[in-house]
Scaffold this active site. Structure first.
Site, PDB file in Angstrom:
ATOM      1  N   CYS A  89      -6.495   0.974   2.594  1.00  0.00           N
ATOM      2  CA  CYS A  89      -7.518   2.030   2.581  1.00  0.00           C
ATOM      3  C   CYS A  89      -7.420   2.960   1.387  1.00  0.00           C
ATOM      4  CB  CYS A  89      -7.440   2.839   3.871  1.00  0.00           C
ATOM      5  SG  CYS A  89      -7.955   1.904   5.312  1.00  0.00           S
ATOM      6  N   GLU A 147       0.863  -1.192   0.000  1.00  0.00           N
ATOM      7  CA  GLU A 147       0.000   0.000   0.000  1.00  0.00           C
ATOM      8  C   GLU A 147       0.888   1.227   0.000  1.00  0.00           C
ATOM      9  OE1 GLU A 147      -2.792   0.520   3.282  1.00  0.00           O
ATOM     10  OE2 GLU A 147      -3.807   2.083   2.127  1.00  0.00           O
ATOM     11  N   ASN A 152     -11.893  -3.316  -0.029  1.00  0.00           N
ATOM     12  CA  ASN A 152     -10.755  -3.553   0.861  1.00  0.00           C
ATOM     13  C   ASN A 152     -11.247  -4.044   2.209  1.00  0.00           C
ATOM     14  OD1 ASN A 152      -8.103  -3.441   2.014  1.00  0.00           O
ATOM     15  ND2 ASN A 152      -8.684  -1.484   2.939  1.00  0.00           N
ATOM     16  N   GLU A 153     -11.386  -3.123   3.148  1.00  0.00           N
ATOM     17  CA  GLU A 153     -11.756  -3.534   4.505  1.00  0.00           C
ATOM     18  C   GLU A 153     -13.181  -3.023   4.751  1.00  0.00           C
ATOM     19  OE1 GLU A 153      -9.691  -1.640   7.868  1.00  0.00           O
ATOM     20  OE2 GLU A 153      -8.761  -3.584   8.187  1.00  0.00           O
TER      21      GLU A 153
HETATM   22  O1  AHR Z   1      -2.359  -1.658   6.800  1.00  0.00           O
HETATM   23  C1  AHR Z   1      -2.850  -0.408   7.175  1.00  0.00           C
HETATM   24  C2  AHR Z   1      -4.348  -0.316   7.032  1.00  0.00           C
HETATM   25  O2  AHR Z   1      -4.973  -1.188   7.905  1.00  0.00           O
HETATM   26  C3  AHR Z   1      -4.900  -0.695   5.691  1.00  0.00           C
HETATM   27  O3  AHR Z   1      -4.856   0.338   4.789  1.00  0.00           O
HETATM   28  C4  AHR Z   1      -6.322  -1.071   6.002  1.00  0.00           C
HETATM   29  O4  AHR Z   1      -6.825  -2.040   5.140  1.00  0.00           O
HETATM   30  C5  AHR Z   1      -6.282  -1.506   7.450  1.00  0.00           C
HETATM   31  O5  AHR Z   1      -7.186  -0.820   8.209  1.00  0.00           O
END
Ligand code: AHR
Length: 661
Positions: A248, A54, A379-380
């Site tokens: 994110c 990321e 993603n999350e």
């Molecule tokens: O790894 C850092 C962050 O943690 C990532 O961007 C996200 O997916 C998670 O909340």
């Protein structure tokens, strides 16, 4: 008596029989370990241990992406952020947008110099300085045109932190229309915090855009390339996959600032810059100069995967902005373009050159498909809004590309309300892989190595997509990449490995941190402008990935309760090499002599090899000054297989490979 579940790991307290076992040293404890070579278990996914990439902590811009100029095309909202004017004569500067050489990034600077004497120019501070090495070559380029006056030349210099000229050169004479002009620099000294000065010589009005400086020696010498030292650390991991581009940043604070892969292809100057979501995320770690140039875009990500032998695993926005931020949703009746992006990406990665997106890939220099097998949707994410969007993505993708495996989110936590809501829904949707995230204290990892022992073997498989032991609290700025966290992760990973039939992929997160420009801790690899080092956590990942094996083997560990609690083990087979690989984590303060009993092979060799990762204190860490304080030590050892004793040091992960037939 301790009895852990099923076929994968059985722990039995030795109780009284321990007293009969001879101890190697007074401080040592003992245990017994049975490994049944003739009872192979699950096939391990060859791509099981991968990496999570990321652009956080200056991971891409200012990090692995080798561009040394920050705000190279003056597109930051403060157009001159990272720049200052340098006048050794008379001149003025203005920021313009009309008739720019780039449609997507319209800003450029106009330098007016009213006298032929002296020089007038601009200086770039780089990403916390510009790291240059004595004797190395640096390639400078700029888009330039003369608007009035002339003849005018551009002089380029690298200036040390102390103001010394490290090298200077002149580019070709500036022409009337926009043209790329270049020169090379060879700094006389190494400096992590040099600056780049670009000056106008002569009288006239000159426009400049896309001011760029790259080390010539990028990874594999690719133009617009990556930092070779950092990619080498990735390659050394032998990762099974690379998950990209996050995290994110896939989601963005709002949908306008989500990651859109199509905007990251082709001419770097036409890749529209946007704010990085980590720019404003943490008040305690503001990063006002953090933007995404997308110089490292999807084509470069796919190429990186190919270069280091890893499967590509892109994650796409599913019509939801980050739920920790705005949580902006695209209405369901406007979701189609997002789904189309996913379908087009599959065609871009895998389609024939005769298909529209396959043709784009070929035009970008890669006619052969990238053979992408897995794709992440969201993603999350969490909540019913995710489920309804995921359902639409799933049916559209599966209808057209039934062979593509989809990664679905289980939310930000490995348990709790969001997690409990999502799992049954994901089961109903017949998710291929469920992405579970674990940012938890070291102790959680030690206690959860059996997490998957009783998971449903018929439901979705697990992608342990983001994990890292947090020594203080989740993403606390005080978190450390210490040995304690690394061993806790190793302990947990033995459980992932023993359950390789259900856990198909795993990756530590985040991957990178710039020592002066991070937002989040801990991270797997740290770097500054000149060097990079792996943490103990990195070496844990490396040991697992380099010694992955292909088939699990059942293990039975026997020790008294106190010793048993400190040990975690897994065993796999490397069929081609005819080797058994044991991984033993000893989190205890005492070394432990284990009697290893191998059963089921016809011939054993007595030569074995070990890799031991240990240090005198659990609090120890690696650093720029001592990058290898904690690193695996390789040794050739003699063992009396099939039954032998081996002492596993205190605070250690040991990988032991031995040949059997
Ligand atoms: O790894 C850092 C962050 O943690 C990532 O961007 C996200 O997916 C998670 O909340």
């Amino acid at each position: 008596m301790k009895m852990k579940s099923a076929t994968v790991l059985v722990g039995v307290a030795l109780g009284a029989c321990l007293a009969l076992m001879p101890c190697a040293r007074a401080a040592s404890t003992s245990a017994a370990l049975d490994v049944a070579i003739n009872k192979p278990g699950a096939k391990i996914n060859p791509s099981m241990w991968g990496i999570f990439f990321e652009d956080i902590n200056q991971g891409a811009d200012g990090g692995i992406y080798a561009e040394l100029v920050k705000n190279r095309s003056f597109e930051f909202p403060e157009a001159m952020m990272g720049w200052q004017t340098v006048a050794q004569g008379v001149g003025t500067l203005e920021v313009c947008t009309n008739d720019s050489p780039s449609v997507a990034n319209p800003h450029y600077v106009r330098l007016t110099k009213d006298t032929p004497e002296g020089a007038f120019g601009i200086e770039n501070e780089g990403f916390r300085g510009i790291g240059v090495k004595a004797g190395s070559r640096y390639d400078f380029s700029v888009m330039a045109r003369i608007v009035r006056g002339g003849p005018v030349k551009i002089s380029v210099a690298l200036i040390s932190a102390k103001g010394r000229v490290l090298d200077q050169a002149r580019c070709q004479e500036v022409t009337m229309g926009w043209q790329k002009t270049t020169c090379t620099l060879h700094p006389a000294a190494t400096d992590p915090k040099a600056r780049l000065r670009v000056s106008v010589l002569g009288e006239g009005v000159v426009d400049l855009d896309m001011v760029s400086l790259f080390p010539h020696a990028t990874w594999k010498g690719r133009p617009n390339g990556l930092r070779a030292d950092v990619v080498q650390l990735l390659a050394d991991l032998k990762p099974g996959f690379v998950r990209f581009p996050g995290g994110c940043i896939v989601e963005g604070r709002d949908l306008a600032n989500r990651y859109q892969w199509k905007n990251t292809l082709g001419d770097p100057s036409e890749r529209k810059l946007i704010i990085n979501r980590w720019n404003t995320e943490f008040k305690h770690r503001p990063a006002p100069d953090y933007f995404q140039s997308f110089g490292l875009g999807f084509m470069e990500y796919f190429q990186l995967c190919e270069d280091i032998g890893a499967e590509p695993l892109p994650i796409l926005n599913c019509g939801m902005a980050c739920q920790f931020n705005t949580g902006e949703l695209v209405p369901m009746d406007r979701l189609d373009p997002y789904i189309q992006d996913a379908l087009d990406l599959i065609e871009f990665a895998n389609g024939p050159v005769t298909s529209p997106w396959g043709a784009q890939r070929a035009a970008l220099g890669h006619p052969a498909p990238f053979n992408m097998k897995v794709l992440g949707v969201g993603n999350e994410q969490w909540g019913p809004q995710y489920v309804e969007r995921l359902a639409r993505f799933t049916s559209a993708i599966k209808e057209r590309y039934p062979g593509i495996q989809l990664v679905c989110s289980a939310g930000p936590d490995p348990e709790g309300e969001k997690f409990d809501f999502l799992w049954p829904k994901l089961r109903e949707l017949k998710a291929d892989l469920v992405d579970e995230h674990y940012y938890r204290p070291p102790d959680w990892f030690l206690k959860n190595d059996h997490r998957y022992d009783n998971y449903d073997r018929n439901g979705p498989k697990i992608f342990a997509g983001e994990y890292a032991a947090q020594s203080v609290a989740t993403c606390s700025p005080e978190n450390r990449n210490n040995l304690q966290c690394a061993l806790a992760e190793a302990a947990f990973m033995t459980g992932l490995e023993r359950n390789a039939d259900v856990v198909r992929m795993a990756s530590y997160a985040p991957l990178f941190g710039h020592t002066e420009a991070w937002q989040w801790k801990p991270n797997l690899i740290w770097f500054n402008n000149l060097s990079a080092f792996g943490t103990p956590n990195y070496y844990v990942q490396k040991l697992f990935a380099n010694h992955r094996g292909d088939t699990t083997l059942p293990v039975v560990l026997r020790a008294n309760d106190a010793v048993f609690d400190k040990l975690r083990v897994s065993a796999v087979r490397d069929t081609e090499a005819r080797e058994v690989i044991l991984k033993v984590v000893n989190t205890g303060v005492q070394s432990c002599e284990i009697q290893v009993n191998l059963t089921g092979a016809t011939r054993y060799e007595h030569k074995a090899q070990t890799w031991t990762l240990t240090s005198s204190s659990l609090q120890n860490e690696n650093s720029l000054e001592k990058p290898m304080l904690i690193a695996p030590v390789e040794e050739k050892v003699k063992i009396q297989a099939p039954t032998f004793k081996y002492t596993f040091p205190s605070y250690s992960l040991t990988v032991l490979r031995l040949r059997v037939r």
